[in-house]
Scaffold this motif. Structure first.
Motif, short mmCIF file in Angstrom:
data_model
loop_
_atom_site.label_atom_id
_atom_site.label_comp_id
_atom_site.label_asym_id
_atom_site.label_seq_id
_atom_site.Cartn_x
_atom_site.Cartn_y
_atom_site.Cartn_z
N GLY A 10 0.86 -1.19 0.00
CA GLY A 10 0.00 0.00 0.00
C GLY A 10 0.89 1.23 0.00
O GLY A 10 1.54 1.53 1.00
N ALA A 11 0.94 1.92 -1.17
CA ALA A 11 1.82 3.08 -1.31
C ALA A 11 1.02 4.36 -1.13
O ALA A 11 0.97 5.22 -2.01
N GLY A 12 0.39 4.48 0.04
CA GLY A 12 -0.36 5.69 0.38
C GLY A 12 0.31 6.39 1.54
O GLY A 12 1.47 6.10 1.89
N LEU A 13 -0.43 7.29 2.17
CA LEU A 13 0.13 8.07 3.28
C LEU A 13 0.56 7.16 4.43
O LEU A 13 1.65 7.33 5.00
N GLY A 15 1.46 3.99 4.41
CA GLY A 15 2.65 3.22 4.05
C GLY A 15 3.90 4.08 4.15
O GLY A 15 4.93 3.65 4.70
N VAL A 34 5.15 -1.75 -1.95
CA VAL A 34 4.39 -2.27 -3.10
C VAL A 34 3.09 -1.47 -3.22
O VAL A 34 2.37 -1.31 -2.22
N ASP A 36 -0.49 -0.69 -5.87
CA ASP A 36 -1.19 -1.03 -7.12
C ASP A 36 -1.32 0.18 -8.05
O ASP A 36 -1.45 0.03 -9.25
N ALA A 106 -1.03 -1.74 4.50
CA ALA A 106 -1.41 -0.32 4.36
C ALA A 106 -2.27 -0.12 3.12
O ALA A 106 -2.13 0.88 2.41
N PRO A 298 -3.51 7.84 9.33
CA PRO A 298 -2.35 7.15 8.73
C PRO A 298 -1.03 7.62 9.33
O PRO A 298 -0.11 6.82 9.53
N ALA A 328 -9.07 13.64 14.02
CA ALA A 328 -9.38 15.01 13.58
C ALA A 328 -9.70 14.98 12.10
O ALA A 328 -9.09 14.22 11.36
N PHE A 329 -10.70 15.76 11.68
CA PHE A 329 -10.92 15.88 10.23
C PHE A 329 -11.32 17.30 9.88
O PHE A 329 -11.75 18.07 10.74
N TRP A 330 -11.13 17.61 8.62
CA TRP A 330 -11.63 18.88 8.12
C TRP A 330 -12.32 18.59 6.80
O TRP A 330 -12.13 17.53 6.21
C1 FAD Z 1 -11.61 12.11 -2.27
C2 FAD Z 1 -11.13 12.04 -0.85
C3 FAD Z 1 -11.21 13.17 -0.04
C4 FAD Z 1 -10.79 13.12 1.29
N1 FAD Z 1 -10.88 14.24 2.04
C5 FAD Z 1 -10.50 14.24 3.35
C6 FAD Z 1 -10.60 15.40 4.14
O1 FAD Z 1 -11.01 16.47 3.68
N2 FAD Z 1 -10.24 15.32 5.45
C7 FAD Z 1 -9.79 14.15 6.01
O2 FAD Z 1 -9.49 14.11 7.22
N3 FAD Z 1 -9.64 13.00 5.25
C8 FAD Z 1 -10.00 13.03 3.94
N4 FAD Z 1 -9.87 11.89 3.17
C9 FAD Z 1 -9.37 10.64 3.80
C10 FAD Z 1 -7.84 10.47 3.71
O3 FAD Z 1 -7.35 10.85 2.47
C11 FAD Z 1 -7.52 9.01 4.00
O4 FAD Z 1 -7.86 8.78 5.36
C12 FAD Z 1 -6.06 8.62 3.76
O5 FAD Z 1 -5.70 8.82 2.41
C13 FAD Z 1 -5.84 7.16 4.14
O6 FAD Z 1 -4.50 6.80 3.92
P1 FAD Z 1 -4.09 5.27 3.80
O7 FAD Z 1 -2.60 5.27 3.58
O8 FAD Z 1 -4.66 4.47 4.89
O9 FAD Z 1 -4.83 4.74 2.47
P2 FAD Z 1 -4.65 5.21 0.98
O10 FAD Z 1 -4.17 6.61 0.88
O11 FAD Z 1 -5.93 4.85 0.28
O12 FAD Z 1 -3.47 4.25 0.44
C14 FAD Z 1 -3.66 2.87 0.23
C15 FAD Z 1 -2.95 2.49 -1.05
O13 FAD Z 1 -2.92 1.07 -1.17
C16 FAD Z 1 -3.26 0.70 -2.51
N5 FAD Z 1 -3.71 -0.69 -2.54
C17 FAD Z 1 -4.95 -1.19 -2.29
N6 FAD Z 1 -4.97 -2.53 -2.45
C18 FAD Z 1 -3.70 -2.89 -2.79
C19 FAD Z 1 -3.09 -4.13 -3.08
N7 FAD Z 1 -3.75 -5.29 -3.03
N8 FAD Z 1 -1.77 -4.14 -3.42
C20 FAD Z 1 -1.07 -2.97 -3.46
N9 FAD Z 1 -1.59 -1.77 -3.20
C21 FAD Z 1 -2.90 -1.73 -2.86
C22 FAD Z 1 -4.32 1.71 -2.85
O14 FAD Z 1 -4.55 1.79 -4.24
C23 FAD Z 1 -3.66 3.00 -2.30
O15 FAD Z 1 -2.74 3.51 -3.22
C24 FAD Z 1 -10.27 11.91 1.83
C25 FAD Z 1 -10.19 10.76 1.00
C26 FAD Z 1 -10.61 10.83 -0.31
C27 FAD Z 1 -10.51 9.60 -1.19
#
Ligand code: FAD
Length: 399
Positions: A10-13, A15, A34, A36, A106, A298, A328-330
């Motif tokens: 999971g290459a998000g925040l 991770g 890793v 997707d 992640a 995250p 916290a959220f906004w």
């Molecule tokens: C449109 C939008 C607006 C938002 N606005 C707000 C806001 O205003 N305020 C607020 O507090 N929060 C907001 N959020 C929430 C916040 O962005 C999320 O809580 C945060 O991005 C979560 O981070 P994460 O790393 O857990 O997941 P993610 O950022 O979703 O990262 C997970 C990653 O893992 C990848 N993945 C999934 N399955 C697999 C797999 N099998 N193999 C490899 N990779 C995989 C995903 O594609 C993704 O790239 C918003 C979210 C969205 C989508």
């Protein structure tokens, strides 16, 4: 240099923050991330706001990366398809198998879809930058767009699409928008603010069919009303990306269950989970572990998980302290700024303590025993700071 390998899926925040925390806590082995998506981690909140309005790209949204993670190996554009905890391997869609000593889960969440009959061309969801760009292309001034769901993402898209000149219809089963965290009165006030800008709400309603041959040309609501549109956005909630974890005996009933150190429950293998997918205990919610889909989680869970895994990779016990993060959220909708601390959703009762529902205001939320469990302010970011301080003090005392 430690010769162990941590794989982060999971290459998000979450991770990225876990990788930074592994390094900050002394892990010097190999880190492989890793993902997707083809892209390195970027900021998602603008996807329903500025990125949708003005088409911001990855360069604008990419997280700045610390020097400590400059040596991370990235494996992008490849979903993980399976985990084998006994053999400590992750399999990817292209057939590659990666070994690990420690693992970070992640993979976050994805939008939930309703089983609505009819064509699907013209149907959008919003989770990735690709989704935001595709939706932006489809929104045109003076044309209808139907948004299913009146939670935060639905309402943010409604505001942005209105600002782009579209005629926006929001269809939702709820009696007021954003009612779950906000309650009825603040939800009604947000509806009125949206209506004053031209958004039309169809509340207590759902969509029973998409009409058209290949492409959607209209939707029919459950009361028979037909809304002509070629663009529909589904924003009715999420499902967790847990399928690749099946078969390892983990509790995946609502995300991945972890303990207060973010260590995954049900295995002796060093595995942690972070971000939207992690169901964790917390000082502010002692009754049961929770998943919290807010942007700061995250980072908070990533920091803790990195520290835990760095200790385990060094054959040490993770720090025993409780997990004491403040949710916290906004949300930015039109020119209204919503800010919240704590957990207002699920409160027993609430009261407005400053301003009135039609303008800047602060609403306090309480548990049944009268304890303040959350606060939401509209256009009162500064005035909410004492609440943040109060919650932080409470967390410090109880952890
Ligand atoms: C449109 C939008 C607006 C938002 N606005 C707000 C806001 O205003 N305020 C607020 O507090 N929060 C907001 N959020 C929430 C916040 O962005 C999320 O809580 C945060 O991005 C979560 O981070 P994460 O790393 O857990 O997941 P993610 O950022 O979703 O990262 C997970 C990653 O893992 C990848 N993945 C999934 N399955 C697999 C797999 N099998 N193999 C490899 N990779 C995989 C995903 O594609 C993704 O790239 C918003 C979210 C969205 C989508």
């Amino acid at each position: 240099m430690n010769d162990k390998r941590v794989v982060i899926v999971g290459a998000g925040l979450g991770g990225l923050r876990a990788a930074e925390s592994l390094r900050a806590n002394g892990f010097t082995g190999t880190i492989t991330i890793v993902g997707d998506e083809q892209l390195q981690p970027y900021n998602r909140p603008p996807l329903s706001k500025d990125a949708l309005k003005s088409g911001l790209g990855h360069d604008d949204l990419k997280f700045r990366q610390r020097d400590s993670v400059a040596d991370v190996e990235w494996v992008l554009g490849e979903p993980a398809t399976a985990l084998d905890l006994d053999h400590r391997t992750v399999s990817l869609a292209d057939g590659k198998v990666i070994n690990f000593d420690g693992l970070v889960i992640a993979t976050g969440i994805r939008p939930r879809l309703l089983p609505i009959p009819g064509p699907t061309q013209g149907l959008f969801t919003l989770r990735t930058l690709k989704d935001a760009h595709a939706l932006k292309e489809a929104i045109h001034p003076n044309e209808n767009i139907v948004i299913i769901g009146s939670g935060f993402i639905g309402c943010e898209v409604a505001a942005t699409a209105t600002l782009l000149g579209a005629k926006v219809h929001v269809v939702s089963l709820d009696p007021e928008p954003m009612i779950m965290p906000m309650g009825k009165d603040l939800g009604a006030s947000m509806r009125q603010r949206h209506e004053s800008k031209g958004v039309v709400f169809h509340l207590g309603r759902t969509v029973s069919s998409f009409n058209g041959t290949d492409h959607i040309t209209s939707v029919t609501l459950d009361n028979g009303e037909v809304i002509p549109t070629t663009v529909v956005v589904e924003a009715i909630g999420s499902v967790t990306n847990v399928e690749w974890l099946d078969g390892n005996g983990l509790d995946l009933s609502n995300g991945v269950l972890v303990d207060h150190t973010m260590r995954v429950v049900g295995t002796d293998v060093p595995v942690v989970a972070v971000g939207d997918i992690a169901r964790h205990p917390g000082v502010l919610y002692p009754e049961a572990p929770r998943r919290i889909e807010h942007w700061n989680m995250p980072t908070e869970t990533g920091k803790r998980a990195g520290a835990t895994l760095a200790a385990l990779m060094n054959d040490q016990e993770p720090a025993p302290d409780s997990f004491a993060a403040l949710p916290a959220f906004w949300s930015d909708q039109f020119d209204f700024q919503v800010q919240s601390y704590g957990l207002p959703g699920g409160a027993d009762h609430y009261k407005i303590v400053s301003g009135d529902y039609s303008g800047p205001c602060i609403v306090e939320y309480f548990d049944s025993d009268g304890t303040l469990c959350g606060v939401i302010g509209i256009d009162t970011v500064k005035e909410l700071m004492p609440y943040r301080k109060q919650f932080m003090e409470r967390l410090a005392q109880s952890s």
